[in-house]
Scaffold this motif. Structure first.
Motif, PDB file in Angstrom:
ATOM      1  N   PHE A 110      -0.289  11.669  -3.169  1.00 14.29           N
ATOM      2  CA  PHE A 110      -0.294  10.931  -1.909  1.00 14.29           C
ATOM      3  C   PHE A 110       1.071  10.781  -1.264  1.00 14.29           C
ATOM      4  N   ILE A 111       2.146  10.853  -2.039  1.00 16.55           N
ATOM      5  CA  ILE A 111       3.457  10.524  -1.483  1.00 16.55           C
ATOM      6  C   ILE A 111       3.825  11.399  -0.286  1.00 16.55           C
ATOM      7  N   GLY A 112       3.421  12.661  -0.301  1.00 16.16           N
ATOM      8  CA  GLY A 112       3.741  13.561   0.802  1.00 16.16           C
ATOM      9  C   GLY A 112       3.069  13.185   2.100  1.00 16.16           C
ATOM     10  N   GLN A 113       1.997  12.381   2.035  1.00 16.53           N
ATOM     11  CA  GLN A 113       1.293  11.947   3.233  1.00 16.53           C
ATOM     12  C   GLN A 113       1.867  10.653   3.794  1.00 16.53           C
ATOM     13  N   VAL A 114       2.756  10.035   3.049  1.00 16.64           N
ATOM     14  CA  VAL A 114       3.247   8.711   3.409  1.00 16.64           C
ATOM     15  C   VAL A 114       4.639   8.737   4.011  1.00 16.64           C
ATOM     16  N   ARG A 115       5.472   9.715   3.589  1.00 13.75           N
ATOM     17  CA  ARG A 115       6.867   9.677   4.024  1.00 13.75           C
ATOM     18  C   ARG A 115       7.514  11.042   3.871  1.00 13.75           C
ATOM     19  N   THR A 116       8.686  11.191   4.462  1.00 10.51           N
ATOM     20  CA  THR A 116       9.550  12.338   4.191  1.00 10.51           C
ATOM     21  C   THR A 116       9.988  12.262   2.736  1.00 10.51           C
ATOM     22  N   THR A 117      10.017  13.407   2.064  1.00  3.08           N
ATOM     23  CA  THR A 117      10.491  13.429   0.683  1.00  3.08           C
ATOM     24  C   THR A 117      11.628  14.429   0.545  1.00  3.08           C
ATOM     25  N   ALA A 165       0.833  -1.199   0.000  1.00  2.00           N
ATOM     26  CA  ALA A 165       0.000   0.000   0.000  1.00  2.00           C
ATOM     27  C   ALA A 165       0.867   1.248   0.000  1.00  2.00           C
ATOM     28  N   ALA A 166       1.944   1.247   0.815  1.00  2.00           N
ATOM     29  CA  ALA A 166       2.846   2.398   0.872  1.00  2.00           C
ATOM     30  C   ALA A 166       3.502   2.645  -0.479  1.00  2.00           C
ATOM     31  N   ALA A 167       3.907   1.563  -1.149  1.00  2.00           N
ATOM     32  CA  ALA A 167       4.547   1.704  -2.462  1.00  2.00           C
ATOM     33  C   ALA A 167       3.579   2.265  -3.489  1.00  2.00           C
ATOM     34  N   TYR A 168       2.343   1.799  -3.458  1.00  2.00           N
ATOM     35  CA  TYR A 168       1.349   2.300  -4.414  1.00  2.00           C
ATOM     36  C   TYR A 168       1.085   3.784  -4.186  1.00  2.00           C
ATOM     37  N   LEU A 169       0.864   4.160  -2.934  1.00  2.00           N
ATOM     38  CA  LEU A 169       0.562   5.560  -2.632  1.00  2.00           C
ATOM     39  C   LEU A 169       1.756   6.462  -2.935  1.00  2.00           C
ATOM     40  N   SER A 170       2.961   5.941  -2.727  1.00  2.00           N
ATOM     41  CA  SER A 170       4.159   6.733  -2.990  1.00  2.00           C
ATOM     42  C   SER A 170       4.389   6.936  -4.481  1.00  2.00           C
ATOM     43  N   VAL A 202      18.885  20.371  -2.553  1.00  2.00           N
ATOM     44  CA  VAL A 202      17.911  19.315  -2.274  1.00  2.00           C
ATOM     45  C   VAL A 202      16.862  19.863  -1.313  1.00  2.00           C
ATOM     46  N   ASN A 203      15.621  19.845  -1.741  1.00  2.00           N
ATOM     47  CA  ASN A 203      14.515  20.334  -0.913  1.00  2.00           C
ATOM     48  C   ASN A 203      13.827  19.157  -0.236  1.00  2.00           C
ATOM     49  N   CYS A 204      13.701  19.224   1.080  1.00  2.00           N
ATOM     50  CA  CYS A 204      13.075  18.154   1.847  1.00  2.00           C
ATOM     51  C   CYS A 204      11.814  18.647   2.537  1.00  2.00           C
ATOM     52  N   ARG A 205      10.794  17.814   2.511  1.00  2.00           N
ATOM     53  CA  ARG A 205       9.565  18.028   3.275  1.00  2.00           C
ATOM     54  C   ARG A 205       9.501  16.884   4.279  1.00  2.00           C
ATOM     55  N   ILE A 206       9.778  17.216   5.533  1.00  2.00           N
ATOM     56  CA  ILE A 206      10.066  16.222   6.560  1.00  2.00           C
ATOM     57  C   ILE A 206       8.823  15.921   7.388  1.00  2.00           C
ATOM     58  N   PHE A 207       8.566  14.661   7.602  1.00  2.00           N
ATOM     59  CA  PHE A 207       7.396  14.226   8.355  1.00  2.00           C
ATOM     60  C   PHE A 207       7.423  14.837   9.761  1.00  2.00           C
ATOM     61  N   PRO A 208       6.273  15.289  10.250  1.00  2.00           N
ATOM     62  CA  PRO A 208       6.236  15.904  11.580  1.00  2.00           C
ATOM     63  C   PRO A 208       6.868  15.011  12.642  1.00  2.00           C
ATOM     64  N   GLY A 209       7.675  15.627  13.498  1.00  2.00           N
ATOM     65  CA  GLY A 209       8.309  14.898  14.581  1.00  2.00           C
ATOM     66  C   GLY A 209       9.667  14.326  14.249  1.00  2.00           C
ATOM     67  N   VAL A 210      10.044  14.346  12.965  1.00  2.00           N
ATOM     68  CA  VAL A 210      11.355  13.835  12.551  1.00  2.00           C
ATOM     69  C   VAL A 210      12.369  14.979  12.607  1.00  2.00           C
TER      70      VAL A 210
END
Length: 453
Positions: free
Chosen positions: A296-303, A286-291, A326-334
């Motif tokens: 959806f990828i931004g809701q699944v992991r840090t990019t 499921a994670a691979a499909y959404l990514s 390199v621009n990163c959008r980091i998951f909350p709490g990381v």
């Protein structure tokens, strides 16, 4: 900036009765747009003075309103005092500045507000002057009617959210003792292309924005004598590794709730994957499909993604330096440093240096407080009975970032309802619908009275 949901005129099944005057709110919005509050124009203090005049007309005293200059911009703080000084205040936030806009690119002058075909056109009309106008007008009405909250209500408006956020940091530091923050520049209502309200997003978290520069250097030399240490070739290998890497999947209560709600709305293969991921974030398939889907990828992991590239200094010389941003959008709490460390492992080149650009600030998601969700649900469903309220994590940064970083729970509760296809924040011919103003005022009035009572 806003990563608030971009949304537009709708067929209203029922509209909450506005506590404040919609005509006044529209006038405040129109006048707000006319102030060219882009960086370097020095107009933010003038707009702050205008908002102060609206509040003073409603009965606020000079001592209740503080405009603080910061360079060519400013902040505004307006206080409606509560009856219980032991209770922490409720803070409303928004921003007065807007991104730049070129007249030659627009159909209309971006700083001459125009009401046409049910819309108000102009730079900043959506981001963020619509909800700022609603907040100012709602606060003015509370003063007029003699509303006496137990909790003090403070309106805070920043002046450089779209650029340096220095005013935001100053406000967050000064008011870090607040009970919670209600942000008009986050969340909002989604209207389907059929004109029917689809859902309301309650923003309770946002990804951390961070930029890094990866650099590889070399003594260089004459281009007629190539070497094996060419920085451009070495950087190309680094980019291949970076492009192939994905950070591990993650989830929190916000993403689980939004995935579950989205699964019901979207259906099909994507909906099924969202439902599986909400139930089990360790579901690799499921994670691979959404990514694989940009939405959806931004809701699944840090990019982290390469956004700018530079190398070499002359056509006939071996490059001495090659860099990539390199621009990163980091998951909350990381932690930001943990992402930097991970990037160092991924690029796998001891000769490369990785540098953090500027001073990014990270924050965790805010808890889904029952008092906030109940107040927002009541207010929104007064406008649209039965409309789903969905917790949301946005991929971009707002002023809430700095309050959350200091431990103040912050929630995006925009009153703006629009179709996604009508959202032009930061783009050409930005606009907002006029017919939602009465409902927006009713929503702010209801939320404020419920939380500050």
């Amino acid at each position: 900036m806003t990563t608030a949901v971009l949304l537009a005129p709708l067929a209203v099944t029922t509209t909450a009765r506005a506590a404040a005057d919609p005509t006044l709110a529209k006038q405040v919005l129109l006048k707000s747009v006319a102030f060219k509050t882009v960086e370097g124009e020095g107009q933010v203090p003038k707009l702050a003075a205008y908002y102060a005049s609206v509040l003073k007309d409603a009965g606020f005293k000079d001592a209740d309103i503080v405009i603080t200059p910061m360079g060519e911009t400013a902040t505004l703080a307006a206080t409606l005092k509560g009856s219980d000084p032991q209770l922490k205040p409720i803070v409303m936030i928004g921003h007065m500045d807007v991104v730049a806009a070129e007249r030659k690119d627009w159909t209309r002058d971006p700083f001459v507000p125009v009401e046409e075909n049910g819309y108000i056109f102009g730079r900043g009309s959506e981001d963020n002057k619509y909800d700022v106008a609603m907040m100012v007008t709602s606060l003015a009405q509370l003063k007029r009617e003699g509303f006496a909250p137990r909790r003090t209500i403070i309106l805070l408006l920043s002046g450089d959210e779209e650029t340096q956020m220095a005013t935001t940091r100053a406000l967050a530091e000064k008011y870090k003792g607040a009970e919670l923050v209600l942000n008009g520049d986050g969340g909002g209502g989604v209207i389907g292309e059929d004109g029917k309200p689809a859902m309301y997003l309650l923003q309770a978290g946002e990804k951390t924005y961070a930029d890094f520069e990866i650099a590889i250097t070399d003594p260089g030399g004459h281009s007629s004598a190539p070497t094996a240490t060419n920085p451009i070739y070495r950087l190309a290998k680094v980019l291949d590794r970076l492009g192939a890497y994905q950070f591990p999947p993650m989830a929190n209560e916000l993403t689980k709730a939004s995935m579950l709600a989205g699964s019901r709305r979207i259906g099909g293969e994507a909906g099924a994957a969202m439902a599986r991921y909400a139930a089990n974030p360790k579901d690799a398939e499921a994670a691979a499909y959404l990514s694989s889907k940009p939405e959806f990828i931004g809701q699944v992991r840090t990019t982290c993604v390469a956004t700018m590239l530079s190398g070499g200094h002359a056509l006939n010389a071996l490059p001495q330096r090659a860099t990539v941003s390199v621009n990163c959008r980091i998951f909350p709490g990381v932690a930001i440093d943990s992402v930097k460390s991970e990037l160092t492992k991924v690029i796998a080149d001891d000769s490369a240096t990785i540098t953090t650009i500027d001073k990014p600030t990270g924050s965790d998601a805010s808890p889904l407080r029952k008092d906030v969700t109940a107040a927002v649900t009541k207010a929104v469903q007064a406008r649209y009975p039965g409309l789903e309220i969905t917790p949301n994590m946005s991929a971009g940064a707002t002023d809430s970032l700095y309050f959350r970083a200091l431990g103040v729970p912050s929630y995006g509760v925009s009153s703006l309802f629009m179709k996604s296809s009508d959202g032009f924040a930061h783009g050409l011919n930005e606009r907002v619908p006029v017919d939602g103003i009465a409902g927006a005022l009713g929503q702010w009035d209801s939320v404020l009275k419920a939380i500050a009572k």
